[in-house]
Structure formats: C-alpha cells, structure tokens
Write an enzyme that holds these catalytic residues in place. Sequence first.
Site, PDB file in Angstrom:
ATOM      1  N   SER A   1       0.836  -1.210   0.000  1.00  0.00           N
ATOM      2  CA  SER A   1       0.000   0.000   0.000  1.00  0.00           C
ATOM      3  C   SER A   1       0.867   1.255   0.000  1.00  0.00           C
ATOM      4  CB  SER A   1      -0.974   0.004   1.172  1.00  0.00           C
ATOM      5  OG  SER A   1      -0.268   0.047   2.385  1.00  0.00           O
TER       6      SER A   1
ATOM      7  N   TYR B   1      -2.670   7.399  15.331  1.00  0.00           N
ATOM      8  CA  TYR B   1      -1.533   6.564  14.906  1.00  0.00           C
ATOM      9  C   TYR B   1      -0.734   6.092  16.124  1.00  0.00           C
ATOM     10  CZ  TYR B   1       3.308   5.654  13.758  1.00  0.00           C
ATOM     11  OH  TYR B   1       4.567   5.104  13.726  1.00  0.00           O
TER      12      TYR B   1
ATOM     13  N   TYR C   1      11.249   3.196  17.667  1.00  0.00           N
ATOM     14  CA  TYR C   1      12.142   3.941  16.778  1.00  0.00           C
ATOM     15  C   TYR C   1      12.009   5.431  17.055  1.00  0.00           C
ATOM     16  CZ  TYR C   1      11.158  -0.070  13.660  1.00  0.00           C
ATOM     17  OH  TYR C   1      10.943  -1.296  13.107  1.00  0.00           O
TER      18      TYR C   1
ATOM     19  N   LYS D   1      -0.006   2.188  18.122  1.00  0.00           N
ATOM     20  CA  LYS D   1       1.260   1.586  18.571  1.00  0.00           C
ATOM     21  C   LYS D   1       1.189   1.266  20.064  1.00  0.00           C
ATOM     22  CE  LYS D   1       3.449   1.685  14.654  1.00  0.00           C
ATOM     23  NZ  LYS D   1       3.866   0.452  13.980  1.00  0.00           N
TER      24      LYS D   1
ATOM     25  N   SER E   1       7.104   3.087  18.180  1.00  0.00           N
ATOM     26  CA  SER E   1       7.561   4.435  17.820  1.00  0.00           C
ATOM     27  C   SER E   1       7.772   5.278  19.071  1.00  0.00           C
ATOM     28  CB  SER E   1       6.495   5.091  16.941  1.00  0.00           C
ATOM     29  OG  SER E   1       6.722   6.473  16.833  1.00  0.00           O
TER      30      SER E   1
ATOM     31  N   ASP F   1      -2.541  -9.077   2.949  1.00  0.00           N
ATOM     32  CA  ASP F   1      -2.945  -8.089   3.938  1.00  0.00           C
ATOM     33  C   ASP F   1      -2.900  -8.769   5.304  1.00  0.00           C
ATOM     34  OD1 ASP F   1      -4.439  -6.363   5.559  1.00  0.00           O
ATOM     35  OD2 ASP F   1      -5.687  -5.731   3.865  1.00  0.00           O
TER      36      ASP F   1
HETATM   37  C1  UD1 Z   1       6.477  11.831  12.698  1.00  0.00           C
HETATM   38  C2  UD1 Z   1       5.272  11.583  13.535  1.00  0.00           C
HETATM   39  C3  UD1 Z   1       5.535  10.367  14.393  1.00  0.00           C
HETATM   40  C4  UD1 Z   1       5.856   9.172  13.492  1.00  0.00           C
HETATM   41  C5  UD1 Z   1       7.025   9.515  12.588  1.00  0.00           C
HETATM   42  C6  UD1 Z   1       7.257   8.392  11.584  1.00  0.00           C
HETATM   43  C7  UD1 Z   1       4.149  13.738  13.884  1.00  0.00           C
HETATM   44  C8  UD1 Z   1       3.811  14.815  14.868  1.00  0.00           C
HETATM   45  N1  UD1 Z   1       4.953  12.758  14.334  1.00  0.00           N
HETATM   46  O1  UD1 Z   1       7.562  12.076  13.592  1.00  0.00           O
HETATM   47  O2  UD1 Z   1       4.414  10.090  15.187  1.00  0.00           O
HETATM   48  O3  UD1 Z   1       6.189   8.068  14.298  1.00  0.00           O
HETATM   49  O4  UD1 Z   1       6.753  10.713  11.876  1.00  0.00           O
HETATM   50  O5  UD1 Z   1       6.425   8.470  10.492  1.00  0.00           O
HETATM   51  O6  UD1 Z   1       3.712  13.765  12.748  1.00  0.00           O
HETATM   52  N2  UD1 Z   1       9.632  18.923   9.165  1.00  0.00           N
HETATM   53  C9  UD1 Z   1       9.710  20.118   8.486  1.00  0.00           C
HETATM   54  N3  UD1 Z   1       9.341  20.144   7.166  1.00  0.00           N
HETATM   55  C10 UD1 Z   1       8.895  19.039   6.507  1.00  0.00           C
HETATM   56  C11 UD1 Z   1       8.803  17.808   7.209  1.00  0.00           C
HETATM   57  C12 UD1 Z   1       9.176  17.785   8.545  1.00  0.00           C
HETATM   58  O7  UD1 Z   1      10.119  21.138   9.043  1.00  0.00           O
HETATM   59  O8  UD1 Z   1       8.550  19.153   5.309  1.00  0.00           O
HETATM   60  C13 UD1 Z   1      10.041  18.883  10.582  1.00  0.00           C
HETATM   61  C14 UD1 Z   1       8.908  18.506  11.532  1.00  0.00           C
HETATM   62  O9  UD1 Z   1       8.199  19.644  11.934  1.00  0.00           O
HETATM   63  C15 UD1 Z   1       9.699  17.866  12.680  1.00  0.00           C
HETATM   64  C16 UD1 Z   1      10.926  17.252  11.987  1.00  0.00           C
HETATM   65  O10 UD1 Z   1      11.016  17.873  10.714  1.00  0.00           O
HETATM   66  O11 UD1 Z   1      10.143  18.850  13.556  1.00  0.00           O
HETATM   67  C17 UD1 Z   1      10.796  15.766  11.808  1.00  0.00           C
HETATM   68  O12 UD1 Z   1       9.548  15.498  11.183  1.00  0.00           O
HETATM   69  P1  UD1 Z   1       9.094  14.032  10.745  1.00  0.00           P
HETATM   70  O13 UD1 Z   1      10.111  13.467   9.838  1.00  0.00           O
HETATM   71  O14 UD1 Z   1       7.689  14.120  10.250  1.00  0.00           O
HETATM   72  O15 UD1 Z   1       9.194  13.188  12.090  1.00  0.00           O
HETATM   73  P2  UD1 Z   1       8.433  13.360  13.491  1.00  0.00           P
HETATM   74  O16 UD1 Z   1       7.573  14.557  13.535  1.00  0.00           O
HETATM   75  O17 UD1 Z   1       9.473  13.271  14.549  1.00  0.00           O
END
Ligand code: UD1
Length: 343
Positions: free
Chosen positions: A34, A148, A176, A152, A124, A58
């Site tokens: 998926s 989500y 993780y 977990k 997570s 699945d």
């Molecule tokens: C996110 C999820 C978490 C999940 C993990 C794996 C949220 C709040 N948390 O973690 O539950 O287990 O993904 O899928 O969604 N960022 C930017 N610009 C972007 C993308 C991300 O600034 O385009 C920043 C985010 O604000 C964050 C950091 O990068 O501060 C990491 O983001 P991300 O990779 O989505 O991880 P988590 O938020 O830690």
Amino acid sequence: MRILVTGGAGYIGSHTVLMLLEANHDVTVVDYLSNSSEEAVRRVGQLAGREAAFVRADITDEKALDDIFEAHYPDAVIHLASLKAVHESVSTPLDYYFNNVAGTIALLRSMERHAVRTIVFSSSATVYGDHNPKPFTETMTIGAMNPYGRTKEQVENILSDLGSSDERWRIAILRYFNPAGAHPSGRIGEDPQGTPNNLLPSIAQVAVGRRETFMVFGGDYDTRDGTCLRDYLHVVDVAEGHAAALRYLERNPGVYRWNLGSGEGTSVLEILHAFEAAVGTPIPFVITSRRAGDLPAIWADPSAALTDLGWCATKTLAQMCEDHWRWQKNNPLGYTVAHQNHI
Ligand code: UD1
C-alpha cells in the site's frame, strides 16, 4: 532462522530484510504494497545475492496468514507492516485501528496457531506523548497523542498481556526515533507515495527538483535555532537493531522494550544544512507555521539497547544525508515510473 517480515517491502523493512539475508537467514516478506514496492524486494535480492520469498497479502486476512505460516513455517516474525501518517490517522482512525491493531491481533493469532512465539514489533517514540521529560527512557509511562500513536501503544499493551499469559512468548518492542538515510549502495531507500510527510524525503525531493521549496515547520520553538529537535538515526542502524533484538530473544523469553535512537537531538535547520553539504548546492527553503502536534524537542536515552543488545547507532548525520542523497539522485522517481503521477 526462517524469518517472516511483515512490511518487508517498505523503507525499514527492505533494509532489515537485506541485513537478515546477508546474515544467512531465510526470509519471507509479507507486504500489501500500500505504500511500498515489490521492486524493493527484487533489489534487496540482488544486493544480497539471494532472494527473499515474497507474498502479497494483507495482515488483517487471517486465512492468508495461516497459508503463509503453513507454506513457509517461520521461526520468528519481524512485524513492521503498519500505516504511519499521523495526520491521516486523525481523519481515518478506523483504518488505522483496523490495520495496525486488528492486523496485529490477526498476526498474533496466526502465530499462536502455528506455535511461532517470537516477534519483534515496530513501535515508535510517539508513544511517549508530551508528558515525559527528555530524554525518553523505556520505563516512562506512555500516552500517545494521536490515533496513529495510540495504535502503537495499544499493540504494545496487547503484546505485554500476551507475554504475561504464556511464558513461552519472546517479544521485543522497538521504539524507533527518526530513521533516516538509505543503504550506501543507493539501490534501496525511502520512497513515499504522494507528498512526503517526513523530513529527509521532503528535503531530498526539493534537492532533486521534484518540489520547489522545502518548508521548515516553525522557526519560533524554544530550541537553539528555533526549529524542532529530533533524534535521527541511520536506517542501516535501525535494521541492525532488529537483528540484535532477535539474537537477544533467542536467549531470553519475555517481553522487552528498547529505544532505537542516537541519544542526540538535531534541529531541522541542522539537517537541512547537512543535506546541502551532501548535495553540494543550497536547497531553497522557507520557514512556515508550526505543524499541529509537533513537540519542540525529542530524543532518546538509548542506553538500555546498548546494555542489553550491545546495539548503538553508529552512523553519522553526514552519512545519513550522503546515503539518502545517493538514493534520491540515482532514483529521482523512486522505484517505479508510476510515481511520475505524484510529482
Ligand atoms: C512523525 C510523527 C511520528 C511518526 C514519525 C514516523 C508527527 C507529529 N509525528 O515524527 O508520530 O512516528 O513521523 O512516520 O507527525 N519537518 C519540516 N518540514 C517538513 C517535514 C518535517 O520542518 O517538510 C520537521 C517537523 O516539523 C519535525 C521534523 O522535521 O520537527 C521531523 O519530522 P518528521 O520526519 O515528520 O518526524 P516526526 O515529527 O518526529
């Protein structure tokens, strides 16, 4: 060992399957594709010089699972198959509870019927919620903040109850932090379908020209540069964490929880600049508003994994960015041309 890997065609799955094949285990991948591609499994086979068996199924389909157990008779399961987009889980919670929780129950019931009682589960850092001080340690009370994360948490509770009900179960729960990077070959990596949610794929798609501008979600946090801190670790280290957990379970029945993290917080801008160094050119970015639900700073206490498993994150931020960039540059559209539709 013969190991069944659910979600084995995905990002963490493909790197884990490669490591298991290289360690001479026999692997069966179960994946519904998926948010993943069978091409990943094919490339893993090429890299390892031996193939994993692949079954498209699945995990909510208990009959299909029973057939797989009867055809492949695994000794252990690494359970990675899961939906994982937080914002999507808010709008379609039933899909998340069905896939992640009911799917795991189906898997565990099928395991029980076939007397397979060793499982490594992909949890997570999100289960720690926002009430705990940093760094997060495994003994803290958990309390996820979105559907989500709660899937977990619920699976962790189910696994805990299962372990208490029958001492033959051997269960590792891996929490993780932020897996990043790609295999150094540049042949396998993270290939999100549609707009990426996570940080490294978002930066990489701007660097390769699939998107124009990288958006930093919030520049006014109380951190050293105003952007969020997360604990990034190389996906090859994450894969090694699964192998280490399986080795531990071979010697120790019971239920165990380990953080997989580096123990250090890195800011969004620090990652961006490390990625620019790997690419060799500046990456256009803007600082926009905060993303709902983001915590300012999260990092792991990874000492339990070191003590119990002899595991720690070994690869640097520069390696994560260089490897991720090699993968993105060599595969600008990911695994298949069908991804052109998502540009
Ligand atoms: C996110 C999820 C978490 C999940 C993990 C794996 C949220 C709040 N948390 O973690 O539950 O287990 O993904 O899928 O969604 N960022 C930017 N610009 C972007 C993308 C991300 O600034 O385009 C920043 C985010 O604000 C964050 C950091 O990068 O501060 C990491 O983001 P991300 O990779 O989505 O991880 P988590 O938020 O830690």
